[in-house]
Motif scaffolding. Sequence first.
Motif, PDB file in Angstrom:
ATOM      1  N   ALA A  60     -84.393 -39.917  40.858  1.00 18.21           N
ATOM      2  CA  ALA A  60     -85.127 -39.474  42.046  1.00 18.21           C
ATOM      3  C   ALA A  60     -84.578 -40.156  43.305  1.00 18.21           C
ATOM      4  O   ALA A  60     -84.411 -39.517  44.348  1.00 18.21           O
ATOM      5  N   SER A  64     -82.389 -36.571  43.096  1.00  9.77           N
ATOM      6  CA  SER A  64     -82.698 -35.645  41.994  1.00  9.77           C
ATOM      7  C   SER A  64     -81.645 -34.557  41.804  1.00  9.77           C
ATOM      8  O   SER A  64     -81.947 -33.364  41.826  1.00  9.77           O
ATOM      9  N   ALA A  72     -84.764 -29.237  40.543  1.00 10.48           N
ATOM     10  CA  ALA A  72     -85.248 -30.602  40.308  1.00 10.48           C
ATOM     11  C   ALA A  72     -86.709 -30.622  39.893  1.00 10.48           C
ATOM     12  O   ALA A  72     -87.144 -31.531  39.191  1.00 10.48           O
ATOM     13  N   TYR A  78     -84.463 -33.726  34.958  1.00 11.20           N
ATOM     14  CA  TYR A  78     -83.941 -35.093  34.972  1.00 11.20           C
ATOM     15  C   TYR A  78     -83.159 -35.391  33.698  1.00 11.20           C
ATOM     16  O   TYR A  78     -82.023 -35.863  33.750  1.00 11.20           O
TER      17      TYR A  78
END
Length: 126
Positions: A60, A64, A72, A78
């Motif tokens: 982040a 991201s 994202a 992630y």
Amino acid sequence: MKRIIVFFVSLIFPLVLSQGLDRNCLLTLCGETCYQKPFCCDAKPSEYYGPFFISKPYWAAAGSPTLLGDAASRDGAYQACACDFNCSARTVATYLEKYRVDCNHDGRIDCTDLLIIQAYGIEQCR
């Protein structure tokens, strides 16, 4: 396997160079995990993923980044990025560019500083 990693590194080499990392530094940051599959992507949620052991807060903080065509905000974006060598390398390069600090106070920012930031966090350099 090492040839494949060198190929992947060559794909992101222009980005890496523009952000102060060279190929050797990037591979040092990655360490032996560069040559493992599936890059420790079987971790439990909220742990570290991929060849660079990226946490969600680190991802982040790097803005991201995502795989091409991903968002994202998507659940799993992630992990998908962290488990992809190119995306995770972009994440590391972006994070280290954002937090460029002379950690060892030798008057220059080089791979040693980036290794310290990557291993211990930016908090240890301030």
